[in-house]
Design a protein around this motif. Structure first.
Motif, PDB file in Angstrom:
ATOM      1  N   ALA A  75       0.480  -1.325   0.435  1.00  0.00           N
ATOM      2  CA  ALA A  75       0.430  -0.383  -0.257  1.00  0.00           C
ATOM      3  C   ALA A  75       0.706   1.550  -0.145  1.00  0.00           C
ATOM      4  O   ALA A  75       2.181   0.947   0.174  1.00  0.00           O
ATOM      5  N   PRO A  76       0.036   2.178  -0.180  1.00  0.00           N
ATOM      6  CA  PRO A  76       1.014   3.904  -0.687  1.00  0.00           C
ATOM      7  C   PRO A  76       1.639   3.375   0.475  1.00  0.00           C
ATOM      8  O   PRO A  76       0.737   3.428   2.210  1.00  0.00           O
ATOM      9  N   GLY A  77       3.033   4.520   1.410  1.00  0.00           N
ATOM     10  CA  GLY A  77       3.304   4.868   2.784  1.00  0.00           C
ATOM     11  C   GLY A  77       4.218   3.508   2.671  1.00  0.00           C
ATOM     12  O   GLY A  77       4.657   3.781   3.940  1.00  0.00           O
ATOM     13  N   LEU A  78       4.168   2.212   2.541  1.00  0.00           N
ATOM     14  CA  LEU A  78       4.087   1.344   3.632  1.00  0.00           C
ATOM     15  C   LEU A  78       5.633   0.707   2.859  1.00  0.00           C
ATOM     16  O   LEU A  78       5.745   0.033   1.746  1.00  0.00           O
ATOM     17  N   ARG A  95     -11.118   1.370   2.304  1.00  0.00           N
ATOM     18  CA  ARG A  95      -9.847   1.842   2.550  1.00  0.00           C
ATOM     19  C   ARG A  95      -9.081   1.805   3.501  1.00  0.00           C
ATOM     20  O   ARG A  95      -8.455   0.719   4.507  1.00  0.00           O
ATOM     21  N   LEU A  96      -7.816   2.226   3.463  1.00  0.00           N
ATOM     22  CA  LEU A  96      -6.950   1.660   4.469  1.00  0.00           C
ATOM     23  C   LEU A  96      -6.373   3.233   5.009  1.00  0.00           C
ATOM     24  O   LEU A  96      -6.407   4.099   4.616  1.00  0.00           O
ATOM     25  N   PRO A  97      -5.945   2.873   6.285  1.00  0.00           N
ATOM     26  CA  PRO A  97      -5.270   4.464   7.098  1.00  0.00           C
ATOM     27  C   PRO A  97      -4.301   4.314   6.773  1.00  0.00           C
ATOM     28  O   PRO A  97      -3.372   3.977   5.818  1.00  0.00           O
ATOM     29  N   GLU A  98      -3.507   5.861   6.633  1.00  0.00           N
ATOM     30  CA  GLU A  98      -2.182   5.748   6.338  1.00  0.00           C
ATOM     31  C   GLU A  98      -1.043   5.508   6.972  1.00  0.00           C
ATOM     32  O   GLU A  98      -1.619   5.297   8.546  1.00  0.00           O
ATOM     33  N   LEU A 153      -1.991   0.837  12.217  1.00  0.00           N
ATOM     34  CA  LEU A 153      -3.248   0.236  13.019  1.00  0.00           C
ATOM     35  C   LEU A 153      -3.774   1.156  14.245  1.00  0.00           C
ATOM     36  O   LEU A 153      -4.040   1.385  15.210  1.00  0.00           O
ATOM     37  N   LEU A 196      -3.220   4.674  14.418  1.00  0.00           N
ATOM     38  CA  LEU A 196      -4.476   5.192  14.224  1.00  0.00           C
ATOM     39  C   LEU A 196      -5.786   5.238  15.598  1.00  0.00           C
ATOM     40  O   LEU A 196      -6.213   6.038  14.778  1.00  0.00           O
ATOM     41  N   PRO A 231      -3.746  12.339  13.672  1.00  0.00           N
ATOM     42  CA  PRO A 231      -5.250  12.393  13.135  1.00  0.00           C
ATOM     43  C   PRO A 231      -5.661  12.484  14.738  1.00  0.00           C
ATOM     44  O   PRO A 231      -5.940  11.963  15.992  1.00  0.00           O
TER      45      PRO A 231
END
Lengths: 551, 209
Positions: free
Chosen positions: A186-189, A519-522, A529, A532, A541
């Motif tokens: 995923a993006p960011g990973l 949806r995925l968390p950032e 998680l 989050l 956040p």
């Protein structure tokens, strides 16, 4: 904002659930099929172990004649290595890795299905030999010349063909996992935010790609020797018997890390969650995993010290060296628990049981790395004890921890914690009662792979203890099966994130939908998680749940 | 904790099926390269067996039965030249389709396929001639090694020819373009691998003997 728009639920059309499972390419269903079949092979291999232990409970021949005994220990080892631990860990990797990296599926879903379906076919090939003239009987290592045409029957050919096919499954599975990890994150990973389980599966897959084909070449050469008059392992025809050992252990030693590294990964997921702390020394852990993978290819001849055909100092030193990164991990795990908020769930108990048992097995390994000790202990029960401490106390306990930890995610239901703790106590006591006496038997000279022993050498009591222990393990397995049976009939009460965990697989429903995530968390750390829920480092956040930051 | 987790919306698009985006190597090509890595290790096992046995013999190699000699058949040199140059041809085909030239791709792949088949025919002929000289899979360690190594290589050439045939049949229906030709990339990578293995086999079995 571009989130995936969900299409309305497809209308029900007539397709049976059996058809659905037989044709599925969903990594979660394939993972569950891997895990289920691996548990079936665990029962088969376990029954063979019980048969072996029953025969050895007392001197004399009571239960298995020598021929059947040889087949039993050969097939026990082969089943447990190639059809229990490997498919089991492949199953967990299949289910968990795409979820942990926030992907919708594996990179090659149809090849994934192929990798799984090869397993039952290769097992059928292997086990059919019992009814077709007797199974292989030369041990799971099948040393030549014992496995050559002169001494071994058709069962050996089934063994070779079955393992060759099994190897194809492993290689395809490893390619799939690597492509998934490299391409579908995923993006960011970033790589240094991968959950540790993903890292260990990654290194395992690299080991599979480099080690299994070498075994395949050995299997092919032995097959040619046996069936087409080849001369590879036959000194009389100009070949080299020790060559088999080289080829086998060049595969066989990376293989032991293939069997244990994913279990390391499982433990490294379970310990932080139930200690309420991040894994201590994430980067050191990754580095240790990678160096185990690299060093794992330089130690194979420590299985061959007594052949006189290998350079002892080199392989002794590399073997001592490889215990360093493993030791690093022990400290990572202990420091993770240190002053944590420990919750002793069944998964956590198995993880702690793993630490205790694997430590003994690992220290055994460091002893064996010393050549004089190895010369004395080679092919005794001490070696059997060592390998069962790392494979049962290590891999199997890791698998149990994974089962209790991820069962709620896979089914939406909890395994009963009280039954789980009963199972843990029975299995932990059983394992040490079975395998610890083997140390003493080995030191007092009892050779491995014997069907009978003299009544006057003092091995009787220890053997009886080991047999009682093995029955305890068997009973513990029944408790697990009962626990699963009851849990699967109960209601879905687990919820999405029952353990208050850190990684992405808990950020979706239990069980997850076929597409895994809405949806995925950032992702800003290896615990997206946790970030989050509790507010990550830096820009936290606002949380709807209002739980606030604990740290 | 049984409450469902509330997942935050992200500010950037989440491409679930494509993960990290389209940067880097194509997924299918990566799969092929990993597969080739495993194939290299298979041949490495055979090569290791060869050198490990050979080390025992020193100058008494090749180990063959009394009165049997092993010499290079000129056919093998021609076959080697054909296979090595076929790598160039397939690469040219790949370059053509990268520029969108479908006819160039089809021509190159047809020629590569023909060259691969010629190699196999020469290899089969060589096998027959060697059998006449008394060198076979059974009977000597050199024969076992020679036929196992070259035989598995030949099987891989056949596999490559089949792959090329599939590309060719797809290419003739116009399925590839300058942007969409990952299968072409994968098959040509595989063919280069088969070619390189042969170069090592030729050097080991014929030149360094």
């Amino acid at each position: 904002m571009a989130t995936t728009a969900l299409s309305p639920r497809a209308g029900a059309y007539p397709r049976s659930r059996v058809y659905e499972w037989l044709t599925t390419t969903d990594h979660k269903k394939i993972g569950i099929m891997y895990i289920t079949s691996a548990y079936i092979f665990f029962l088969i291999g376990g029954l063979m172990a019980l048969a072996i232990r029953t025969e050895l409970a007392a001197p004399g021949t009571q239960f298995l004649n020598p021929d059947i005994f040889n087949q039993a220990f050969t097939m026990h080892g082969t089943t447990m290595v190639f059809f229990f631990v490997m498919p089991m860990l492949a199953g967990f990797a299949n289910y968990i890795v795409p979820l942990q990296i926030g992907a919708a599926d594996m990179a090659f879903p149809r090849i994934n299905a192929l990798s799984f379906w090869i397993i039952p076919v290769s097992a059928l090939l292997l086990f059919s030999s019992f009814g077709l003239g007797g199974a292989a009987a030369g041990g799971w290592t099948s040393y030549t010349p014992l496995s050559e045409a002169k001494y071994a029957g058709i069962g050996q050919d089934f063994w070779l063909a079955g393992l060759l096919l099994n190897g194809v499954s492993s290689i395809l599975g490893a390619i799939n996992i690597l492509a998934t990890i490299f391409k579908l994150r995923a993006p960011g990973l970033t790589m240094l935010r991968l959950p540790i389980f993903v890292w260990t599966v990654l290194v395992t897959s690299v080991l599979l790609i480099f080690a299994v084909p070498v075994l395949a070449s050995g299997l092919v050469m032995l097959f040619i020797d046996r069936n087409y008059g080849g001369a590879f392992f036959d000194p009389a025809a100009g070949g080299d018997t020790v060559l088999w050992q080289h080829v086998f252990w060049f595969f066989g030693h990376p293989e032991v890390y293939i069997l244990i590294l994913p279990a390391f990964g499982i433990i490294s997921e379970v310990l932080p969650v139930f200690s309420r702390k991040p894994l201590f020394g994430y980067k050191a852990f990754v580095l240790a995993t990678v160096s185990i993978g690299v060093l794992g290819f330089g130690v194979w001849a420590h299985h061959m010290f007594t052949t006189g055909a290998v350079f002892l100092p080199f392989f002794s030193i590399t073997t001592f060296l490889i215990s360093v990164p493993t030791g690093v991990k022990m400290f990572n795990w202990i420091a993770t628990m240190w002053r944590g908020k420990l919750r002793f769930t069944t998964a956590m108990l198995f993880a702690v049981g793993f630490l205790a048992s694997f430590l003994i097995g690992g220290l055994d390994g460091a002893f064996s790395a010393s050549t004089p000790i190895d010369f004395a202990l080679q092919d005794t029960y001490w070696i059997v004890s060592h390998l069962h401490y790392v494979l049962f106390g290590g891999s199997a306990f890791g698998i149990m921890a994974a089962t209790y930890y991820w069962f709620p995610k896979m089914t939406g239901r909890f395994l009963d914690e009280r039954l789980g703790k009963v199972q843990f106590v029975i299995m932990f006591v059983g394992a040490h009662l079975t395998f610890f006496p083997m140390h003493l038997l080995g030191i007092s000279g009892m050779p491995r792979r014997i069907q009978d022993y003299a009544p006057n050498v003092g091995w009787q009591d220890l053997n009886l203890l080991a047999t009682i222990g093995s029955y305890l393990i068997g009973f513990g397995t029944l408790v697990l099966l009962w626990n699963m049976f009851v849990a699967l009939r109960g209601p879905r009460t687990a919820g999405d994130d029952p353990w208050d965990a850190n990684t992405l697989e808990w950020a979706t429903t239990s069980p997850p939908p076929s597409y895994n995530f809405d949806r995925l968390p950032e992702i800003r750390s290896e615990r997206p998680l946790f970030d989050l829920k509790h507010g990550g480092a830096g820009h936290a956040p606002a949380l709807p749940s209002g739980e606030g930051s604990q740290r | 904790m049984t409450a469902t987790t509330d997942v935050l919306p992200t500010d950037h698009p989440v491409e679930l099926a494509h993960g990290h985006g389209d940067g880097g190597i194509n997924t299918a090509l990566l799969g092929m390269l990993l597969f080739i890595a495993s194939e290299i290790m298979f041949f490495a096992g055979l090569f290791a067996a060869y050198f490990s046995v050979r080390a025992k013999y020193g100058s008494h190699w090749p180990a063959l039965p009394e009165g049997v000699e092993f010499a290079i058949n000129p056919l093998v040199i021609i076959a080697t030249l054909i296979l090595v140059s076929s790598s160039g041809v397939i690469q040219w085909g790949l370059w053509r389709i990268r520029k969108g030239d479908r006819r160039g791709l089809n021509r190159a792949f047809a020629l590569t396929m023909l060259m691969g088949l010629t190699f196999l025919a020469f290899q089969a002929t060589d096998y027959v001639l060697l059998a006449d000289e008394g060198i076979s899979l059974n009977g000597s360690i050199f024969g076992s090694l020679f036929f196992t190594m070259t035989g598995f290589h030949g099987a891989h050439v056949l596999g490559g020819v089949i792959g090329i045939g599939i590309i060719l049949s797809r290419g003739m229906t116009g399925q590839f373009s300058a942007r969409n030709h990952v299968a072409v990339e994968a098959v040509s990578a595989y063919w280069h691998f088969v070619d390189v293995v042969w170069i090592f086999l030729f050097l080991t079995l014929y030149i360094l003997r």
